[in-house]
Design a protein around this motif. Structure first.
Motif, PDB file in Angstrom:
ATOM      1  N   VAL A  17      -8.061  -9.454   2.009  1.00 33.55           N
ATOM      2  CA  VAL A  17      -7.184  -8.395   2.499  1.00 33.55           C
ATOM      3  C   VAL A  17      -6.122  -8.978   3.421  1.00 33.55           C
ATOM      4  CG1 VAL A  17      -7.069  -6.246   3.805  1.00 33.55           C
ATOM      5  CG2 VAL A  17      -9.015  -6.681   2.297  1.00 33.55           C
ATOM      6  N   LEU A  18      -6.530  -9.873   4.303  1.00 33.89           N
ATOM      7  CA  LEU A  18      -5.585 -10.479   5.235  1.00 33.89           C
ATOM      8  C   LEU A  18      -4.547 -11.310   4.495  1.00 33.89           C
ATOM      9  CD1 LEU A  18      -8.146 -11.603   7.975  1.00 33.89           C
ATOM     10  CD2 LEU A  18      -6.914  -9.441   7.781  1.00 33.89           C
ATOM     11  N   PHE A  19      -4.994 -12.088   3.506  1.00 35.43           N
ATOM     12  CA  PHE A  19      -4.052 -12.890   2.721  1.00 35.43           C
ATOM     13  C   PHE A  19      -3.097 -11.999   1.931  1.00 35.43           C
ATOM     14  CE2 PHE A  19      -7.287 -16.360   3.123  1.00 35.43           C
ATOM     15  CZ  PHE A  19      -6.439 -17.309   3.673  1.00 35.43           C
ATOM     16  N   ALA A  20      -3.617 -10.892   1.393  1.00 35.77           N
ATOM     17  CA  ALA A  20      -2.766  -9.991   0.615  1.00 35.77           C
ATOM     18  C   ALA A  20      -1.654  -9.405   1.480  1.00 35.77           C
ATOM     19  CB  ALA A  20      -3.608  -8.871   0.004  1.00 35.77           C
ATOM     20  N   VAL A  21      -1.987  -9.010   2.708  1.00 36.77           N
ATOM     21  CA  VAL A  21      -0.977  -8.478   3.624  1.00 36.77           C
ATOM     22  C   VAL A  21       0.045  -9.556   3.966  1.00 36.77           C
ATOM     23  CG1 VAL A  21      -0.601  -7.559   5.946  1.00 36.77           C
ATOM     24  CG2 VAL A  21      -2.517  -6.717   4.568  1.00 36.77           C
ATOM     25  N   LEU A  22      -0.433 -10.783   4.208  1.00 34.35           N
ATOM     26  CA  LEU A  22       0.462 -11.894   4.540  1.00 34.35           C
ATOM     27  C   LEU A  22       1.426 -12.182   3.391  1.00 34.35           C
ATOM     28  CD1 LEU A  22       1.385 -14.281   6.294  1.00 34.35           C
ATOM     29  CD2 LEU A  22      -0.480 -15.622   5.287  1.00 34.35           C
ATOM     30  N   PHE A  23       0.896 -12.290   2.175  1.00 34.76           N
ATOM     31  CA  PHE A  23       1.756 -12.605   1.027  1.00 34.76           C
ATOM     32  C   PHE A  23       2.698 -11.450   0.700  1.00 34.76           C
ATOM     33  CE2 PHE A  23      -1.725 -15.712  -0.133  1.00 34.76           C
ATOM     34  CZ  PHE A  23      -0.956 -16.843   0.133  1.00 34.76           C
ATOM     35  N   ALA A  24       2.234 -10.214   0.907  1.00 38.25           N
ATOM     36  CA  ALA A  24       3.126  -9.067   0.682  1.00 38.25           C
ATOM     37  C   ALA A  24       4.299  -9.101   1.652  1.00 38.25           C
ATOM     38  CB  ALA A  24       2.345  -7.762   0.825  1.00 38.25           C
ATOM     39  N   TRP A  25       4.038  -9.549   2.855  1.00 36.51           N
ATOM     40  CA  TRP A  25       5.117  -9.670   3.856  1.00 36.51           C
ATOM     41  C   TRP A  25       6.088 -10.791   3.456  1.00 36.51           C
ATOM     42  CZ3 TRP A  25       4.824 -13.109   8.635  1.00 36.51           C
ATOM     43  CH2 TRP A  25       5.978 -12.939   9.425  1.00 36.51           C
ATOM     44  N   LEU A  26       5.545 -11.949   3.013  1.00 37.90           N
ATOM     45  CA  LEU A  26       6.387 -13.088   2.677  1.00 37.90           C
ATOM     46  C   LEU A  26       7.160 -12.872   1.377  1.00 37.90           C
ATOM     47  CD1 LEU A  26       3.950 -16.039   3.542  1.00 37.90           C
ATOM     48  CD2 LEU A  26       5.882 -15.217   4.896  1.00 37.90           C
ATOM     49  N   VAL A  27       6.503 -12.276   0.365  1.00 40.34           N
ATOM     50  CA  VAL A  27       7.113 -12.145  -0.960  1.00 40.34           C
ATOM     51  C   VAL A  27       7.955 -10.880  -1.079  1.00 40.34           C
ATOM     52  CG1 VAL A  27       6.624 -11.924  -3.441  1.00 40.34           C
ATOM     53  CG2 VAL A  27       5.299 -13.520  -2.031  1.00 40.34           C
ATOM     54  N   LEU A  28       7.441  -9.770  -0.511  1.00 39.67           N
ATOM     55  CA  LEU A  28       8.091  -8.476  -0.701  1.00 39.67           C
ATOM     56  C   LEU A  28       8.729  -7.904   0.556  1.00 39.67           C
ATOM     57  CD1 LEU A  28       5.268  -6.818  -2.848  1.00 39.67           C
ATOM     58  CD2 LEU A  28       7.363  -7.898  -3.699  1.00 39.67           C
ATOM     59  N   GLY A  29       8.454  -8.517   1.690  1.00 39.67           N
ATOM     60  CA  GLY A  29       8.952  -7.970   2.941  1.00 39.67           C
ATOM     61  C   GLY A  29       8.183  -6.745   3.392  1.00 39.67           C
ATOM     62  N   GLU A  30       6.989  -6.509   2.817  1.00 43.33           N
ATOM     63  CA  GLU A  30       6.160  -5.370   3.205  1.00 43.33           C
ATOM     64  C   GLU A  30       5.287  -5.734   4.404  1.00 43.33           C
ATOM     65  OE1 GLU A  30       5.354  -3.134  -1.106  1.00 43.33           O
ATOM     66  OE2 GLU A  30       3.722  -4.041   0.028  1.00 43.33           O
ATOM     67  N   LEU A  31       5.259  -4.866   5.373  1.00 46.19           N
ATOM     68  CA  LEU A  31       4.353  -5.039   6.497  1.00 46.19           C
ATOM     69  C   LEU A  31       3.876  -3.663   6.930  1.00 46.19           C
ATOM     70  CD1 LEU A  31       3.103  -7.173   8.385  1.00 46.19           C
ATOM     71  CD2 LEU A  31       4.932  -6.685  10.003  1.00 46.19           C
ATOM     72  N   PRO A  32       2.565  -3.431   6.903  1.00 49.38           N
ATOM     73  CA  PRO A  32       2.063  -2.115   7.310  1.00 49.38           C
ATOM     74  C   PRO A  32       2.462  -1.790   8.743  1.00 49.38           C
ATOM     75  CG  PRO A  32       0.344  -3.422   6.238  1.00 49.38           C
ATOM     76  CD  PRO A  32       1.493  -4.340   6.475  1.00 49.38           C
ATOM     77  N   GLY A  33       2.554  -0.477   9.033  1.00 47.68           N
ATOM     78  CA  GLY A  33       2.858  -0.036  10.387  1.00 47.68           C
ATOM     79  C   GLY A  33       1.709  -0.321  11.338  1.00 47.68           C
ATOM     80  N   PRO A  34       1.944  -0.135  12.647  1.00 53.33           N
ATOM     81  CA  PRO A  34       0.908  -0.447  13.638  1.00 53.33           C
ATOM     82  C   PRO A  34      -0.395   0.297  13.392  1.00 53.33           C
ATOM     83  CG  PRO A  34       3.023  -0.080  14.707  1.00 53.33           C
ATOM     84  CD  PRO A  34       3.206   0.301  13.276  1.00 53.33           C
ATOM     85  N   TRP A  35      -0.321   1.605  13.114  1.00 53.48           N
ATOM     86  CA  TRP A  35      -1.550   2.365  12.891  1.00 53.48           C
ATOM     87  C   TRP A  35      -2.236   1.943  11.606  1.00 53.48           C
ATOM     88  CZ3 TRP A  35      -4.101   4.413  16.553  1.00 53.48           C
ATOM     89  CH2 TRP A  35      -3.463   4.982  17.656  1.00 53.48           C
ATOM     90  N   GLN A  36      -1.457   1.568  10.595  1.00 50.09           N
ATOM     91  CA  GLN A  36      -2.058   1.082   9.361  1.00 50.09           C
ATOM     92  C   GLN A  36      -2.776  -0.243   9.584  1.00 50.09           C
ATOM     93  OE1 GLN A  36       1.456   1.247   6.801  1.00 50.09           O
ATOM     94  NE2 GLN A  36       0.455   2.871   5.617  1.00 50.09           N
ATOM     95  N   LEU A  37      -2.186  -1.106  10.408  1.00 47.07           N
ATOM     96  CA  LEU A  37      -2.860  -2.357  10.733  1.00 47.07           C
ATOM     97  C   LEU A  37      -4.166  -2.107  11.482  1.00 47.07           C
ATOM     98  CD1 LEU A  37       0.214  -4.537  11.802  1.00 47.07           C
ATOM     99  CD2 LEU A  37      -1.155  -4.750   9.718  1.00 47.07           C
ATOM    100  N   VAL A  38      -4.120  -1.149  12.432  1.00 48.57           N
ATOM    101  CA  VAL A  38      -5.351  -0.784  13.143  1.00 48.57           C
ATOM    102  C   VAL A  38      -6.384  -0.233  12.160  1.00 48.57           C
ATOM    103  CG1 VAL A  38      -6.344   0.788  14.850  1.00 48.57           C
ATOM    104  CG2 VAL A  38      -4.186  -0.372  15.344  1.00 48.57           C
TER     105      VAL A  38
END
Length: 323
Positions: A265-286
């Motif tokens: 899950v952590l890697f998926a969020v990281l790669f989504a940020w690097l490849v797609l520019g997606e980053l969940p909001g603060p509450w979603q991260l929590v």
């Protein structure tokens, strides 16, 4: 002896972390293809068919003298291919079309909770108290991840596809834990092949749209050939990920491997940020952290239940992710 054991632990840990990282790339690269006009069902079919072509020669070579045993296991493999491969991956890739990659994967990981609830319903044995706490935490985390109380209304169709992926993930844990004489490579290769046949048949019948999109896709802001993104999904996010997952699980055992697998899950969020520019909001991260804590609590609770002799043998035996 101790040094050899530590060496095996080190190899297993490295293999599983790399496996989780490889699996974590599937969502971002699949979404880049989907945004370029490729249908999710086409991306899934090409991914699992390509991985089956890579893994099946090795798997069949391992059982070349036991083909009758393979024939006896085909019903189990077929069910695994339909549920754990086809349903899980199709649901996940359909979900990432409508949800952020990290959100879709977090919804899918609720499949671990579904396994516990299914065993509870079938055996009428209440789960361990720690498991109950984990289920409540996972559900609370899902509420935060989907931001159901905020201004952004979650895409309910995307959530439904994510829950289908969660069901497929639950099927993976239950079916992969069944007793079988097939080596892991053979079981995984045949399962991927069965899933590809199912999706191919549904596509040929017109049930699933099989649409090929643009020849170039956007990866991290750079135009990239679509075939290169597909190759990444086949070779890295499927074949290599499965091989490393099997290797790591053999060295660490199912329980420890299942915890390491949560890093996907952590890697998926990281790669989504690097490849797609997606980053969940603060509450979603929590919420994501709460879900991971809840899933970990579920695993601890089921392990504690197993230690006192009341757990079902089928629970969480093979921890490799299927995203």
């Amino acid at each position: 002896m101790v040094e050899a054991q530590h060496g095996r632990m080190g190899v297993g840990l490295l293999a599983l972390v790399l496996s989780s990282a490889a699996f974590g790339t599937s969502g971002p690269f699949a979404k880049s293809l989907i945004e370029a006009g490729w249908s999710p069902s086409t991306v899934v079919l090409l991914r699992i068919a390509g991985a089956a072509v890579l893994l099946l020669p090795i798997g069949l070579w391992q059982v070349r003298h036991r083909l009758r045993a393979v024939a006896r296991e085909l019903p189990l493999v077929g069910l695994y291919g339909c549920l754990a491969v086809a349903a899980a991956q199709l649901g996940y890739f359909q979900a990432v079309e409508r949800l952020a990659v990290g959100v879709a994967l977090l919804v899918e990981y609720l499949g671990i909770v579904l396994v516990v609830l299914a065993v509870w319903a079938l055996t009428r044995r209440a789960p361990h108290r720690l498991t109950g706490v984990g289920i409540l935490l996972a559900l609370a985390g899902l509420v935060l991840v989907l931001d159901v109380t905020g201004q952004a209304t979650p895409d309910l169709v995307g959530v439904a596809w994510g829950l289908l992926a969660a069901t497929g993930l639950a099927g993976h844990y239950v079916l992969a834990a069944r007793e079988t004489t097939l080596p892991p490579f053979t079981f995984a290769g045949l399962g991927l092949g069965a899933g590809a046949l199912v999706l191919g048949a549904l596509g040929a019948a017109g049930v699933l749209p099989m649409r090929v999109g643009a020849a170039r896709v956007d990866v991290a802001g750079h135009p990239t050939p679509a075939w290169l993104a597909l190759a990444e999904l086949v070779v890295v996010a499927a074949a290599v990920a499965y091989v490393l997952g099997v290797l790591g699980a053999r060295h660490l055992g199912s329980t420890l491997a299942s915890f390491v697998g949560l890093t996907e899950v952590l890697f998926a969020v990281l790669f989504a940020w690097l490849v797609l520019g997606e980053l969940p909001g603060p509450w979603q991260l929590v919420g994501g952290v709460v879900i991971l804590v809840g899933v970990a609590a579920v695993r601890l609770g089921e392990r504690a239940r197993a230690d006192v002799g009341t757990a079902e043998r089928a629970d969480f035996d093979l921890p490799s992710p299927v995203a």
